[in-house]
Write an enzyme that holds these catalytic residues in place. Structure first.
Site, short mmCIF file in Angstrom:
data_model
loop_
_atom_site.label_atom_id
_atom_site.label_comp_id
_atom_site.label_asym_id
_atom_site.label_seq_id
_atom_site.Cartn_x
_atom_site.Cartn_y
_atom_site.Cartn_z
N ASP A 38 0.92 -1.12 0.03
CA ASP A 38 0.09 -0.09 0.14
C ASP A 38 0.99 1.29 0.13
OD1 ASP A 38 -2.04 1.77 0.70
OD2 ASP A 38 -1.00 1.76 2.71
N ASP A 237 -1.90 -0.88 6.06
CA ASP A 237 -1.94 -0.18 7.77
C ASP A 237 -3.18 0.54 7.65
OD1 ASP A 237 -1.83 1.98 5.44
OD2 ASP A 237 -1.58 3.24 7.19
N ASP A 241 -7.27 -1.58 3.68
CA ASP A 241 -6.50 -2.63 3.36
C ASP A 241 -6.97 -4.01 3.82
OD1 ASP A 241 -4.76 -0.79 1.86
OD2 ASP A 241 -3.70 -0.27 3.95
P1 ADP Z 1 -5.34 5.66 -0.23
O1 ADP Z 1 -5.50 4.08 -0.75
O2 ADP Z 1 -4.24 6.39 -0.72
O3 ADP Z 1 -5.39 5.83 1.21
P2 ADP Z 1 -8.30 6.54 -0.71
O4 ADP Z 1 -8.90 5.42 -1.43
O5 ADP Z 1 -8.53 6.51 0.77
O6 ADP Z 1 -6.36 6.39 -0.85
O7 ADP Z 1 -8.51 7.99 -1.22
C1 ADP Z 1 -8.50 8.08 -2.95
C2 ADP Z 1 -8.46 9.54 -3.16
O8 ADP Z 1 -9.74 9.96 -2.91
C3 ADP Z 1 -7.47 10.46 -2.26
O9 ADP Z 1 -6.40 10.40 -3.10
C4 ADP Z 1 -8.19 11.65 -2.25
O10 ADP Z 1 -7.98 12.31 -3.64
C5 ADP Z 1 -9.66 11.26 -2.44
N1 ADP Z 1 -10.07 11.41 -0.96
C6 ADP Z 1 -10.41 10.36 -0.17
N2 ADP Z 1 -10.90 11.01 1.18
C7 ADP Z 1 -10.51 12.16 1.21
C8 ADP Z 1 -10.76 13.26 1.99
N3 ADP Z 1 -11.37 13.09 3.25
N4 ADP Z 1 -10.57 14.52 1.69
C9 ADP Z 1 -10.00 14.89 0.30
N5 ADP Z 1 -9.90 13.85 -0.63
C10 ADP Z 1 -10.08 12.60 -0.19
MG MG Z 2 -2.47 3.04 3.65
#
Ligand code: ADP
Ligand code: MG
Length: 292
Positions: A38, A237, A241
């Site tokens: 991740d 983490d 995941d």
């Molecule tokens: P990761 O696998 O990197 O943790 P997520 O699936 O949680 O990513 O989120 C994917 C994308 O959605 C982020 O890169 C962001 O652009 C957008 N996003 C998710 N949650 C938020 C939030 N609370 N505020 C702003 N953007 C968000």
């Molecule tokens: Mg992560």
């Protein structure tokens, strides 16, 4: 392996800060052929900081940050924490929020001060019909610097682009190289946009990555590699995941990560360092050698 040699192996790994839940995980670690990592919080530190706020034609930066931080106060996402923290540092008071809603893998929405706020990625804005114009190019530039750009819209109109940076952990590059030198195929997995993912993967020394993967799709990526004949290790983490950690042949959780990830994994890296992966594999190989 004999129960005795497994006990010795589990003990040796524990000395290196690698907690192995069962003998089976210890034995299968040596057979891993592909490792999925991740991005956020696993390869990177997972505590992003706001680096850029670009407002649309002269909108007040402080006002934009106040609205964005108020909206994000309802989210536990690392990106949200970065925005809330940035406002705190500037002594900006949060406003009250109604109708908060998180759209997994895309962003968040709510009503603040009578305005409909929307904050998240390009897909979210497109789905909601928000025009982005030349801000798409600006976002691409930020992403090429390995930053994550987020769009902020007020009442359906773009108000700002806010970028955060989440540095790679100091020892991630060396730890990834150790895996690759063991002949393991290393693949990065993230919900983040393709351009940011590419820049981070390049910095980390990884040439294969899956980007813009929705939370519910992460475990499918594990299965895809398994169907290619790989024995898959998965390291993560986040709550996102957990299903992928459970699906993998061996799941590794970052010890500083969420409880859900730790409970879904076979092995926990207590020190948070990815060196624990090559350490676990080395102990596994030594254990199997001793019993042959
Ligand atoms: P990761 O696998 O990197 O943790 P997520 O699936 O949680 O990513 O989120 C994917 C994308 O959605 C982020 O890169 C962001 O652009 C957008 N996003 C998710 N949650 C938020 C939030 N609370 N505020 C702003 N953007 C968000
Ligand atoms: Mg992560």
């Amino acid at each position: 392996a004999t129960p005795m040699s497994v006990m010795v192996g589990v003990g040796k790994a524990a000395e290196a800060g690698v907690l192995i839940r069962n003998g089976e995980a210890l034995q299968s670690s040596s057979t891993i052929t592909a490792m999925i990592l991740d991005k956020t919080g696993t390869i990177t530190l997972g505590s992003p900081k706001v680096t850029d706020i670009i407002t649309v034609d002269g909108l007040d930066e402080k006002r934009v940050l106040q609205l964005a931080a108020s909206l994000e106060s309802g989210s536990e996402h690392p990106l949200a924490l970065a925005v809330v923290e940035s406002a705190k540092e500037r002594n900006i008071e949060p406003l009250s929020v109604t109708g908060f809603n998180a759209i997994a893998g895309h962003g968040v929405e709510a009503v603040v001060g009578g305005k409909n706020l929307l904050f998240g990625n390009e897909k979210l804005m497109k789905d909601q019909g928000v025009a982005l114009d030349d801000f798409v190019d600006k976002a691409q530039q930020l992403a090429a610097e390995a930053k994550t750009p987020m769009y902020f819209a007020v009442d359906g109109r773009l108000a700002a682009l806010i970028a955060v940076a989440d540095p790679i952990k100091e020892d991630s590059i060396a730890a990834i190289k150790r895996l690759q030198q063991n002949g393991i195929r290393v693949v990065m997995l993230t919900g983040d946009n393709r351009a940011t993912a590419k820049a981070v993967a390049e910095k980390a020394g990884i040439n294969e990555f899956f980007a813009e993967v929705l939370p519910e799709e992460k475990s499918q990526k594990v299965q895809e590699l398994q169907m290619q004949g790989e024995v898959v290790g998965m390291t993560g983490d986040g709550i996102n995941d957990a299903p992928a950690l459970a699906m993998a042949n061996v799941g590794f959780a970052i010890g500083t990560g969420t409880d859900v990830a730790i409970e879904s994994a076979d092995i926990t890296l207590m020190r948070g360092s990815l060196h624990g992966l090559a350490d676990a594999i080395a102990v596994s190989k030594a254990t199997l050698r001793n019993i042959k």
